[in-house]
Design a protein around this motif. Sequence first.
Motif, PDB file in Angstrom:
ATOM      1  N   UNK A 110      44.222  35.860  41.308  1.00  0.00           N
ATOM      2  CA  UNK A 110      43.419  35.876  42.525  1.00  0.00           C
ATOM      3  C   UNK A 110      42.398  34.758  42.568  1.00  0.00           C
ATOM      4  N   UNK A 111      41.961  34.283  41.394  1.00  0.00           N
ATOM      5  CA  UNK A 111      41.010  33.174  41.330  1.00  0.00           C
ATOM      6  C   UNK A 111      41.756  31.890  40.961  1.00  0.00           C
ATOM      7  N   UNK A 112      41.830  30.992  41.913  1.00  0.00           N
ATOM      8  CA  UNK A 112      42.502  29.732  41.653  1.00  0.00           C
ATOM      9  C   UNK A 112      41.719  28.929  40.614  1.00  0.00           C
ATOM     10  N   UNK A 113      42.424  28.149  39.840  1.00  0.00           N
ATOM     11  CA  UNK A 113      41.788  27.220  38.909  1.00  0.00           C
ATOM     12  C   UNK A 113      41.954  25.803  39.439  1.00  0.00           C
ATOM     13  N   UNK A 148      34.709  37.607  41.774  1.00  0.00           N
ATOM     14  CA  UNK A 148      33.995  36.554  42.488  1.00  0.00           C
ATOM     15  C   UNK A 148      34.130  35.228  41.745  1.00  0.00           C
ATOM     16  N   UNK A 149      34.008  34.151  42.497  1.00  0.00           N
ATOM     17  CA  UNK A 149      33.878  32.816  41.924  1.00  0.00           C
ATOM     18  C   UNK A 149      32.394  32.536  41.699  1.00  0.00           C
ATOM     19  N   UNK A 150      32.043  31.967  40.563  1.00  0.00           N
ATOM     20  CA  UNK A 150      30.680  31.484  40.393  1.00  0.00           C
ATOM     21  C   UNK A 150      30.494  30.238  41.254  1.00  0.00           C
ATOM     22  N   UNK A 281      39.513  44.078  36.826  1.00  0.00           N
ATOM     23  CA  UNK A 281      38.805  42.875  37.270  1.00  0.00           C
ATOM     24  C   UNK A 281      37.592  42.635  36.377  1.00  0.00           C
ATOM     25  N   UNK A 282      37.525  41.423  35.836  1.00  0.00           N
ATOM     26  CA  UNK A 282      36.465  41.146  34.864  1.00  0.00           C
ATOM     27  C   UNK A 282      35.141  40.805  35.527  1.00  0.00           C
ATOM     28  N   UNK A 283      35.141  40.500  36.809  1.00  0.00           N
ATOM     29  CA  UNK A 283      33.889  40.402  37.555  1.00  0.00           C
ATOM     30  C   UNK A 283      33.994  41.356  38.739  1.00  0.00           C
ATOM     31  N   UNK A 288      36.487  47.709  42.428  1.00  0.00           N
ATOM     32  CA  UNK A 288      36.953  47.867  41.054  1.00  0.00           C
ATOM     33  C   UNK A 288      38.414  48.311  41.057  1.00  0.00           C
ATOM     34  N   UNK A 289      39.185  47.745  40.134  1.00  0.00           N
ATOM     35  CA  UNK A 289      40.557  48.191  39.881  1.00  0.00           C
ATOM     36  C   UNK A 289      40.582  48.794  38.478  1.00  0.00           C
ATOM     37  N   UNK A 290      40.966  50.059  38.392  1.00  0.00           N
ATOM     38  CA  UNK A 290      40.941  50.739  37.094  1.00  0.00           C
ATOM     39  C   UNK A 290      42.281  51.407  36.823  1.00  0.00           C
ATOM     40  N   UNK A 291      42.498  51.778  35.574  1.00  0.00           N
ATOM     41  CA  UNK A 291      43.783  52.298  35.133  1.00  0.00           C
ATOM     42  C   UNK A 291      43.630  53.723  34.612  1.00  0.00           C
TER      43      UNK A 291
END
Length: 347
Positions: A110-113, A148-150, A281-283, A288-291
Motif C-alpha cells: 500500500x505504501x509505494x517506495x 501513513x507516509x511520513x 499495519x505497522x503504522x 487497524x487490520x488485525x488477525x
Amino acid sequence: MFFASDNSGPIPPQVLEALTRANEGHTSGYGSDALSVQVAERIRDLFEAPEAAVYLVPTGTAANSLALATLCPPYGTVFCSPVAHIHEDECNAPEFYSGGAKLTLVKGGDRMTPEALRAAIEGEGNRGVHGPKRGPVSITQLTEKGNYYTIDELRALTAVAREYGLPVHLDGARFANAAVKLGATPAEMSWKSGVDICVFGGTKNGLMGVEAVVIFDPAKAEEFEYRRKRGAHLFSKHRYLAAQMDAYLAGDLWKELAEKANARCDQLLQGLKGLGLTVHNDTHANMIFFEMPRAAHRKVLEAGAVYYPSGDLEGDDAELLTGRLVCDWSLQPADVSAFLDLLRDAA
C-alpha cells in the motif's frame, strides 16, 4: 461497537447547525455565494497557499477523478499503489473522467517506495505513440491498509516524480487523520512535500458529504472548472457544500474530529496487543487490520460488533482471518472497551 467504516458515523452537531443557518433565505448559486467564497479563502489560509484554486465536490470519487483528469490526458497513465482507492474502489471513474487514461500499478504494497515508483515510470512512456504517456503519480494518505507516509517518505516519492517532470496528486480522504498523527500542517503534508493537487477530505471525518480539491497551480483551475461542470459535479445549491466545510474549518473542528478518531484507534491498538493479537499495519491513525481465528470473529460479530472480516465466516474455525477496524469521531471509549471485552471472551 461499529467499526465497519468512518463513512458510517453521524454528523457533528456543528455541521448540522451550519446547514440550518445556510438554509435561510436566498443566495446565488454555483459557488458564487459569499459563504462559498469565504470557505475557499479559509482553505487557502489553512494550506498557506494564497494563490491556490479551491473547489468543493460532494464525493471523494469525484474529487480524485476530476483532479487526475486535470493532470492526465486520455493517452496518459496514472501511477498508483495496487490497493489505491482509485484502482480498487472507484469503478474506473478516473479512467472515465480522464477520457480513457490508464492506471499503472506500482509493484509492492500500500505504501509505494521510490525504487518501485521509478521502476514503474521507467516501464512506461518508452514506446512512443505505441504506449501511454507518463502521467501523474497518485499517493493515498492514509493508505487503504491503514498506514501513513511520513513527510520524508512523501518527499522521496514526489522527488522521483519531479525527476521525470510528472505532477503529483494526493488522495486525502483521511487527510486529517494523517496530519494529526504526524503532527504536520496541511501545507507540510501537501505542497511543501511536492504535491500539485490535494484532496482535503471531509466525508470520512464527519461531514455529510463534501471534499475540497486544492490546486496549488492556479493555471490548472480553469480546466478543473470545465471538467467539474461537464462531469455533473457543480452543485447549483453550492452553499450547502460550503456550509459543511465552513463548520469543519471553524475552530479547527477538522483536527478535533480526527484527534477523537485517532485516540480510539490508539485505545484499540493497545487492547489488541494486550490480548496477544497480531496487527498487520505497522503504522496507524484511525484504521487497524488485525488477525484472529474464524470462530472468534464469528462469535464477536454475532454478539453485535460490526466490522469487516476478510473471508467467509463459514469454514475451518481455527483458520486466521484478517479483520478491518475503522474508528470515526463519534466512537466513545466505552464502545472500544466493550469490543475488547468481546474479543477477550472470544479469543
